[in-house]
Design a protein around this motif. Structure first.
Motif, mmCIF file in Angstrom:
data_model
loop_
_atom_site.group_PDB
_atom_site.id
_atom_site.type_symbol
_atom_site.label_atom_id
_atom_site.label_comp_id
_atom_site.label_asym_id
_atom_site.label_seq_id
_atom_site.Cartn_x
_atom_site.Cartn_y
_atom_site.Cartn_z
ATOM 1 N N LYS A 251 0.872 -1.176 0.000
ATOM 2 C CA LYS A 251 0.000 0.000 0.000
ATOM 3 C C LYS A 251 0.914 1.233 0.000
ATOM 4 C CE LYS A 251 -3.386 2.049 3.036
ATOM 5 N NZ LYS A 251 -3.527 2.166 4.467
ATOM 6 N N LYS A 252 0.601 2.197 -0.878
ATOM 7 C CA LYS A 252 1.495 3.372 -0.950
ATOM 8 C C LYS A 252 1.492 4.101 0.387
ATOM 9 C CE LYS A 252 3.448 6.731 -3.838
ATOM 10 N NZ LYS A 252 4.341 6.535 -4.957
ATOM 11 N N GLN A 253 2.648 4.135 1.019
ATOM 12 C CA GLN A 253 2.731 4.707 2.349
ATOM 13 C C GLN A 253 4.122 5.303 2.569
ATOM 14 O OE1 GLN A 253 0.125 2.967 4.686
ATOM 15 N NE2 GLN A 253 0.295 4.764 6.020
ATOM 16 N N HIS A 254 4.170 6.423 3.289
ATOM 17 C CA HIS A 254 5.456 7.028 3.612
ATOM 18 C C HIS A 254 5.667 6.973 5.120
ATOM 19 C CE1 HIS A 254 8.925 9.520 3.561
ATOM 20 N NE2 HIS A 254 8.353 10.425 4.322
ATOM 21 N N TYR A 255 6.803 6.406 5.526
ATOM 22 C CA TYR A 255 7.079 6.269 6.959
ATOM 23 C C TYR A 255 8.263 7.159 7.344
ATOM 24 C CZ TYR A 255 4.520 1.905 6.085
ATOM 25 O OH TYR A 255 3.595 0.977 5.696
ATOM 26 N N ILE A 256 8.143 7.786 8.508
ATOM 27 C CA ILE A 256 9.282 8.533 9.062
ATOM 28 C C ILE A 256 9.670 7.778 10.328
ATOM 29 C CG2 ILE A 256 10.073 10.750 9.997
ATOM 30 C CD1 ILE A 256 7.913 12.088 8.261
ATOM 31 N N LEU A 257 10.819 7.124 10.305
ATOM 32 C CA LEU A 257 11.124 6.167 11.375
ATOM 33 C C LEU A 257 12.397 6.525 12.141
ATOM 34 C CD1 LEU A 257 10.280 2.841 9.514
ATOM 35 C CD2 LEU A 257 8.861 4.085 11.158
ATOM 36 N N GLU A 258 12.350 6.207 13.410
ATOM 37 C CA GLU A 258 13.498 6.438 14.281
ATOM 38 C C GLU A 258 14.631 5.512 13.886
ATOM 39 O OE1 GLU A 258 12.402 6.259 18.355
ATOM 40 O OE2 GLU A 258 14.467 6.556 19.014
ATOM 41 N N PHE A 259 15.842 6.065 13.834
ATOM 42 C CA PHE A 259 16.985 5.242 13.458
ATOM 43 C C PHE A 259 18.086 5.414 14.516
ATOM 44 C CE2 PHE A 259 20.921 4.951 10.636
ATOM 45 C CZ PHE A 259 20.986 3.581 10.741
#
Ligand SMILES: C[S@@+](CC[C@H](N)C(=O)[O-])C[C@H]1O[C@@H](n2cnc3c(N)ncnc32)[C@H](O)[C@@H]1O
Length: 259
Positions: A251-259
């Motif tokens: 599903k087209k999705q944009h994630y901003i994730l902790e790294f």
């Protein structure tokens, strides 16, 4: 000081989330296995010893930069220790790339921007039957990268301007590329151009990693455009870099994730 980067980091800091926000089982697993995973392994000690040597090397090299240059030092002669300090990916990020090469059973990897070859070493040691093709225009940096990686037979160094060499190389070898690490010319135009040149060789399981997506307004603009492209199914912003995925089942999705 790069005020744009600081502003971007504050924004990222407030938007980033972790595995608890991930509803997709693929990205949940991906996050835990590759991004959040902490490694206490000493498998990278040899590479990190090479980095240490470069970080202590006061000798100067002539810099021939076809990219957007450095925001810290724009001199044409730079100490190797300064290049090692400001131009190379962090151990943490190179380890992530190395884990991806291994975990996704990559066979063909493209690195744009070899510099001193430290990240190249991470890519090559991840899986010795994976072929790493790495591009660099700066002869002095490339010479050091070759010395550091002298025993790694799965690295193929390409010397020259990516704008000319990359299309020529892809046309000739017609590879299916499993992973791309774009870390060369940090401009809007070059970032879009690299993606367009490589796109025909991407498969639905490929990962395209774009470095320094928050480094400048041009890089951010390129990232924002690329993640919206029809061919891109999902994306992850880790601040240091962005990851693009191409599987149309996602599903087209944009994630901003902790790294
Ligand atoms: C940020 S450094 C790469 C660092 C490396 N990926 C690492 O993490 O160890 C960027 C490199 O890209 C090279 N570069 C920039 N534009 C280029 C171009 N058009 N063709 C070839 N190399 C280029 C520069 O000379 C520089 O060494």
């Amino acid at each position: 000081m790069n005020f744009f980067l600081i502003k971007e980091y504050i924004l990222y800091y407030h938007l980033k989330t972790d595995e608890h926000s991930l509803q997709s089982s693929f990205f949940y697993q991906f996050y835990l296995e590759y991004i959040k995973r902490k490694s206490s392994s000493n498998q990278w000690d040899i590479i990190e010893n090479s980095r240490k040597r470069l970080l202590n090397d006061h000798s100067k090299i002539e810099i021939f930069d076809l990219g957007a240059g450095s925001k810290v030092n724009n001199s044409h002669r730079r100490k190797i220790k300064s290049v090692a300090r400001y131009s190379l990916s962090s151990p943490k990020f190179s380890q992530l790339l190395s884990l991806l090469v291994k975990g996704f059973k990559c066979k063909q990897v493209i690195e744009l921007g070899t510099s001193l070859g430290i990240n190249t070493a991470y890519l090559a040691t991840a899986k010795t039957d994976c072929q790493i093709t790495t591009f660099e225009a700066d002869p002095a940096a490339l010479k050091i990268a070759k010395e550091i990686n002298a025993n790694r037979k799965n690295i193929h160094f390409q010397k020259g301007d990516i704008a000319y060499l990359l299309p020529e190389y892809l046309h000739k070898s017609n590879p299916k590329i499993d992973l791309v690490y774009a870390d060369a010319n940090h401009t809007y135009a070059a970032s879009i151009e690299y993606f367009n040149i490589i796109l025909p060789y991407i498969t639905k399981n490929s990962i395209y990693v774009m470095d320094d997506i928050h480094w400048s307004s041009g890089m951010k603009k390129a990232w924002e455009e690329l993640k919206k492209r029809d061919e891109v199914s999902s994306s992850i912003d880790l601040f240091d870099a962005g990851l693009l995925f191409f599987n149309p089942d996602f599903k087209k999705q944009h994630y901003i994730l902790e790294f």
